[in-house]
Design a protein around this motif. Structure first.
Motif, PDB file in Angstrom:
ATOM      1  N   VAL A  53       3.545  -4.253   4.168  1.00 59.12           N
ATOM      2  CA  VAL A  53       2.436  -4.064   3.234  1.00 59.12           C
ATOM      3  C   VAL A  53       2.973  -4.146   1.811  1.00 59.12           C
ATOM      4  CG1 VAL A  53       0.678  -2.472   2.383  1.00 59.12           C
ATOM      5  CG2 VAL A  53       1.088  -2.651   4.825  1.00 59.12           C
ATOM      6  N   SER A  59      -4.541  -4.799  -1.448  1.00 64.24           N
ATOM      7  CA  SER A  59      -3.866  -4.736  -0.146  1.00 64.24           C
ATOM      8  C   SER A  59      -4.474  -3.605   0.680  1.00 64.24           C
ATOM      9  CB  SER A  59      -2.369  -4.483  -0.320  1.00 64.24           C
ATOM     10  OG  SER A  59      -1.748  -5.540  -0.987  1.00 64.24           O
ATOM     11  N   LYS A  93      -8.340   0.003   0.986  1.00 63.36           N
ATOM     12  CA  LYS A  93      -7.720  -0.949   0.053  1.00 63.36           C
ATOM     13  C   LYS A  93      -7.150  -0.206  -1.151  1.00 63.36           C
ATOM     14  CE  LYS A  93     -10.342  -4.915   1.360  1.00 63.36           C
ATOM     15  NZ  LYS A  93     -10.125  -6.293   1.164  1.00 63.36           N
TER      16      LYS A  93
END
Length: 99
Positions: A53, A59, A93
């Motif tokens: 990640v 993201s 997110k």
């Protein structure tokens, strides 16, 4: 006439797409950011590693990452790679990375 309608429809779809993209931008007010920073200082968390990640706005964090509440703020936070990350709990997110 038909050509004008197709052009107009294409223009409207383009504008709708731009509006949707702009609506996804999240702005954390300076006051909220101050509240989050102060709370994080008082409630330090151990940093975790999340392989795969990238810590970028937009993201998505996996469900395995525990998110922590900040009183009176709709966002949650966690600490990844020694960086405080502010997250939208509904989408998971990243909305802000606090250095």
């Amino acid at each position: 006439m038909r050509m004008h309608l197709c052009s107009a429809a294409a223009g409207l779809l383009l504008l709708a797409g731009v509006g949707a993209a702009a609506a996804q931008d999240v702005v954390i007010e300076p006051q909220q950011e101050t509240v989050i920073k102060e709370y994080v200082k008082k409630q330090p968390l151990a940093s975790v590693k999340v392989p795969g990640v990238e810590l970028n706005i937009g993201s998505t964090l996996p469900d395995t990452v525990e998110l922590h509440e900040v009183p009176n703020v709709k966002y949650r936070y966690t600490v990844i790679d020694n960086r405080t990350v502010v997250v939208d709990p509904g989408t998971r997110k990243i909305v802000k990375v606090i250095e």
